[in-house]
Design a protein around this motif. Structure first.
Motif, PDB file in Angstrom:
ATOM      1  N   PHE A 113     -11.576   3.207   1.244  1.00 34.27           N
ATOM      2  CA  PHE A 113     -11.306   2.411   2.441  1.00 34.27           C
ATOM      3  C   PHE A 113     -10.629   1.133   1.964  1.00 34.27           C
ATOM      4  N   ASP A 114      -9.298   1.146   1.935  1.00 31.93           N
ATOM      5  CA  ASP A 114      -8.552  -0.001   1.428  1.00 31.93           C
ATOM      6  C   ASP A 114      -7.801  -0.650   2.589  1.00 31.93           C
ATOM      7  N   PHE A 115      -8.320  -1.810   3.041  1.00 35.07           N
ATOM      8  CA  PHE A 115      -7.756  -2.454   4.236  1.00 35.07           C
ATOM      9  C   PHE A 115      -6.605  -3.404   3.908  1.00 35.07           C
ATOM     10  N   ALA A 116      -6.072  -3.300   2.667  1.00 34.91           N
ATOM     11  CA  ALA A 116      -4.914  -4.149   2.334  1.00 34.91           C
ATOM     12  C   ALA A 116      -3.732  -3.293   1.871  1.00 34.91           C
ATOM     13  N   LEU A 117      -3.537  -2.171   2.602  1.00 35.63           N
ATOM     14  CA  LEU A 117      -2.415  -1.268   2.297  1.00 35.63           C
ATOM     15  C   LEU A 117      -1.268  -1.452   3.291  1.00 35.63           C
ATOM     16  N   GLY A 118      -1.256  -2.598   3.986  1.00 34.64           N
ATOM     17  CA  GLY A 118      -0.272  -2.805   5.058  1.00 34.64           C
ATOM     18  C   GLY A 118       1.164  -2.535   4.639  1.00 34.64           C
ATOM     19  N   ALA A 119       1.533  -2.958   3.421  1.00 38.90           N
ATOM     20  CA  ALA A 119       2.927  -2.791   2.991  1.00 38.90           C
ATOM     21  C   ALA A 119       3.272  -1.311   2.827  1.00 38.90           C
ATOM     22  N   VAL A 120       2.297  -0.523   2.410  1.00 38.56           N
ATOM     23  CA  VAL A 120       2.553   0.910   2.233  1.00 38.56           C
ATOM     24  C   VAL A 120       2.648   1.587   3.605  1.00 38.56           C
ATOM     25  N   SER A 121       1.717   1.260   4.505  1.00 39.87           N
ATOM     26  CA  SER A 121       1.778   1.824   5.873  1.00 39.87           C
ATOM     27  C   SER A 121       3.097   1.438   6.543  1.00 39.87           C
ATOM     28  N   ASP A 122       3.543   0.199   6.312  1.00 36.75           N
ATOM     29  CA  ASP A 122       4.795  -0.255   6.932  1.00 36.75           C
ATOM     30  C   ASP A 122       5.972   0.609   6.497  1.00 36.75           C
ATOM     31  N   LEU A 123       5.956   1.034   5.229  1.00 40.64           N
ATOM     32  CA  LEU A 123       7.056   1.859   4.722  1.00 40.64           C
ATOM     33  C   LEU A 123       7.156   3.171   5.506  1.00 40.64           C
ATOM     34  N   TRP A 124       5.991   3.784   5.741  1.00 42.41           N
ATOM     35  CA  TRP A 124       5.963   5.051   6.481  1.00 42.41           C
ATOM     36  C   TRP A 124       6.309   4.824   7.953  1.00 42.41           C
ATOM     37  N   ASP A 125       5.989   3.645   8.446  1.00 46.94           N
ATOM     38  CA  ASP A 125       6.325   3.220   9.816  1.00 46.94           C
ATOM     39  C   ASP A 125       5.906   4.230  10.892  1.00 46.94           C
ATOM     40  N   PHE A 126       4.660   4.705  10.788  1.00 43.94           N
ATOM     41  CA  PHE A 126       4.175   5.748  11.701  1.00 43.94           C
ATOM     42  C   PHE A 126       4.275   5.349  13.174  1.00 43.94           C
ATOM     43  N   GLY A 127       4.047   4.076  13.451  1.00 45.06           N
ATOM     44  CA  GLY A 127       4.027   3.636  14.848  1.00 45.06           C
ATOM     45  C   GLY A 127       5.406   3.576  15.491  1.00 45.06           C
ATOM     46  N   ASN A 128       6.465   3.412  14.705  1.00 44.32           N
ATOM     47  CA  ASN A 128       7.793   3.219  15.295  1.00 44.32           C
ATOM     48  C   ASN A 128       8.793   4.304  14.923  1.00 44.32           C
ATOM     49  N   ALA A 129       9.237   4.271  13.653  1.00 44.66           N
ATOM     50  CA  ALA A 129      10.244   5.240  13.217  1.00 44.66           C
ATOM     51  C   ALA A 129       9.736   5.963  11.975  1.00 44.66           C
ATOM     52  N   PRO A 130       8.754   6.881  12.168  1.00 43.06           N
ATOM     53  CA  PRO A 130       8.142   7.524  11.011  1.00 43.06           C
ATOM     54  C   PRO A 130       9.146   8.311  10.166  1.00 43.06           C
ATOM     55  N   HIS A 131       9.053   8.146   8.855  1.00 42.16           N
ATOM     56  CA  HIS A 131       9.959   8.874   7.945  1.00 42.16           C
ATOM     57  C   HIS A 131       9.352   8.904   6.546  1.00 42.16           C
ATOM     58  N   LEU A 132       9.831   9.818   5.722  1.00 39.15           N
ATOM     59  CA  LEU A 132       9.349   9.933   4.351  1.00 39.15           C
ATOM     60  C   LEU A 132      10.063   8.891   3.487  1.00 39.15           C
ATOM     61  N   PRO A 133       9.320   7.897   2.966  1.00 38.14           N
ATOM     62  CA  PRO A 133       9.983   6.868   2.143  1.00 38.14           C
ATOM     63  C   PRO A 133      10.335   7.429   0.753  1.00 38.14           C
ATOM     64  N   ASP A 134      11.196   6.718   0.026  1.00 37.56           N
ATOM     65  CA  ASP A 134      11.495   7.112  -1.364  1.00 37.56           C
ATOM     66  C   ASP A 134      10.245   6.942  -2.208  1.00 37.56           C
ATOM     67  N   GLU A 135      10.133   7.782  -3.209  1.00 37.90           N
ATOM     68  CA  GLU A 135       8.968   7.706  -4.106  1.00 37.90           C
ATOM     69  C   GLU A 135       8.890   6.323  -4.769  1.00 37.90           C
ATOM     70  N   ALA A 136      10.058   5.823  -5.189  1.00 32.24           N
ATOM     71  CA  ALA A 136      10.081   4.527  -5.885  1.00 32.24           C
ATOM     72  C   ALA A 136       9.625   3.396  -4.963  1.00 32.24           C
ATOM     73  N   GLU A 137      10.010   3.511  -3.686  1.00 34.97           N
ATOM     74  CA  GLU A 137       9.599   2.489  -2.696  1.00 34.97           C
ATOM     75  C   GLU A 137       8.083   2.476  -2.556  1.00 34.97           C
ATOM     76  N   ILE A 138       7.511   3.682  -2.490  1.00 33.05           N
ATOM     77  CA  ILE A 138       6.055   3.786  -2.322  1.00 33.05           C
ATOM     78  C   ILE A 138       5.355   3.179  -3.540  1.00 33.05           C
ATOM     79  N   LYS A 139       5.885   3.516  -4.717  1.00 32.74           N
ATOM     80  CA  LYS A 139       5.267   3.032  -5.968  1.00 32.74           C
ATOM     81  C   LYS A 139       5.279   1.497  -5.978  1.00 32.74           C
ATOM     82  N   GLN A 140       6.426   0.950  -5.609  1.00 28.11           N
ATOM     83  CA  GLN A 140       6.566  -0.517  -5.631  1.00 28.11           C
ATOM     84  C   GLN A 140       5.638  -1.187  -4.604  1.00 28.11           C
ATOM     85  N   ALA A 141       5.601  -0.610  -3.385  1.00 30.35           N
ATOM     86  CA  ALA A 141       4.749  -1.192  -2.332  1.00 30.35           C
ATOM     87  C   ALA A 141       3.283  -1.099  -2.738  1.00 30.35           C
ATOM     88  N   LEU A 142       2.923   0.001  -3.360  1.00 31.30           N
ATOM     89  CA  LEU A 142       1.528   0.216  -3.755  1.00 31.30           C
ATOM     90  C   LEU A 142       1.110  -0.792  -4.828  1.00 31.30           C
TER      91      LEU A 142
END
Ligand code: AMP
Ligand code: MG
Length: 333
Positions: A113-142
């Protein structure tokens, strides 16, 4: 003269009887009020029964709107959370309480339960324009995310670039605030639903449906009968999209930054506390059936897990109160 007195007497008796009838009517058919609105990025429905039901629904509307806009919103740049995320600082008493409770759950779920993953959730953008982010983007955000980046000292907090997000617990917090209000008013019973989290309030047995993971929001696969409680369901169906033949959903594995992929489709948790029911349903979804069951037990909560093969696993305290209504679902051995 006598006739006039008699008429007045009859009129008084009629008024008296009418008053009694009204009192009896409101005792047997207390006033029911329903209110529906959109806040916290989800649909909210309040139904209350009792003398104060209209005022209670109105106040709940105001409380939830204010909790969203003034405290927990990430969109409103002036909310307490938005300010903490951008520059840290001193937490209000309320915020401090929520953050410390969530920290406890972060620790007891071993960081699931990690409540400080906002930057990673933002990348996926489920609420607005959901899409598969680049692997490198995810790694960096994480790398820049996670509760382990937070510095918390008393009521001082600094996020060091991580983004706190109440997506997994805010709905439950709204239920706790609604419950506090209801207990100060003349309300017989109430049902307040904030997305997948529901407050069942009052001295009676409630029967609610657990949503069909494959169906629309109104359809369910089993019912649960329970006294007053908060009941939250985390489901992969809530926010998801398909790309390249795969389905991606909004509950993330904090170790990888990708959606949790453990075969679960929903987890429901019942608790006296809204925050606990909401946060634990997400946490249990991340850690799976065995560890999730232990976690729920540690907090004295009941839990129901549904996997993609339509197996249902329920904690001991709730199993007998569950009735599977869709015969394609069954209890796991
Ligand atoms: P819920 O619907 O209560 O299960 O919460 C899901 C939401 O919580 C997501 O939309 C994200 O905003 C956030 N979230 C995603 N993964 C996690 C996680 N592992 N821990 C805490 N919050 C998460
Ligand atoms: Mg949750």
């Amino acid at each position: 003269m006598l006739k006039k007195k008699k008429t007045i007497g009859i009129a008084f008796a009629a008024v008296f009887l009418f008053g009694i009838a009204l009192i009896l009517y409101s005792a047997f058919f207390p006033k029911e009020t329903t209110d529906e609105f959109f806040a916290m990025n989800t649909y909210i429905k309040s139904s209350a029964v009792g003398k104060d039901s209209a005022v209670a629904c109105e106040k709940i509307h105001t409380i939830v709107n204010s909790l969203d806009a003034d405290v927990l919103s990430r969109q409103n740049k002036n909310s307490e959370l938005a300010i903490i995320n951008s520059s840290g600082g001193k937490m209000s008493e309320k915020m401090r309480k929520y953050v410390y409770e969530m920290l406890e759950i972060y620790n007891s779920s071993n960081g699931a339960f990690d409540f400080a993953l906002g930057a990673v959730s933002d990348l996926w953008d489920f609420g607005n324009a959901p899409h598969l982010p680049d692997e490198a983007e995810i790694k960096q955000a994480l790398e820049g995310s996670g509760v382990n980046r937070l510095s918390i000292n008393g009521d001082e907090i600094s996020t060091n670039g991580a983004i706190i997000d109440f997506g997994a617990s805010g709905k439950g917090i709204a239920l706790d605030e609604a419950k506090e209000l209801l207990s100060s008013m003349k309300i017989k019973n109430a049902v307040i639903s904030v997305g997948g989290s529901i407050l069942l309030y009052g001295d009676k047995t409630f029967t609610v449906g657990i949503r069909n993971p494959e169906g629309s929001s109104g359809s369910y696969v089993m019912t649960v009968s329970t006294p007053a409680a908060c009941i939250s369901t985390s489901g992969s169906y809530e926010q998801s999209f398909e790309e390249g033949g795969r389905v991606y959903h909004h509950i993330l594995n904090p170790k990888t930054g990708y959606p949790v992929d453990n075969g679960l489709v929903s987890v429901t948790v019942l608790s006296d506390s809204g925050l606990l029911s909401d946060a634990l349903s997400t946490a249990c979804f991340v850690i799976g059936v065995e560890d999730g069951m232990r976690l729920a037990e540690k907090y004295g909560c009941e839990a129901v897990f549904i996997d993609s093969n339509k197996n249902v696993t329920a904690s001991k305290g709730i199993k007998n109160s569950l009735k599977i209504t869709d015969s394609s679902y069954s209890f796991a051995e």
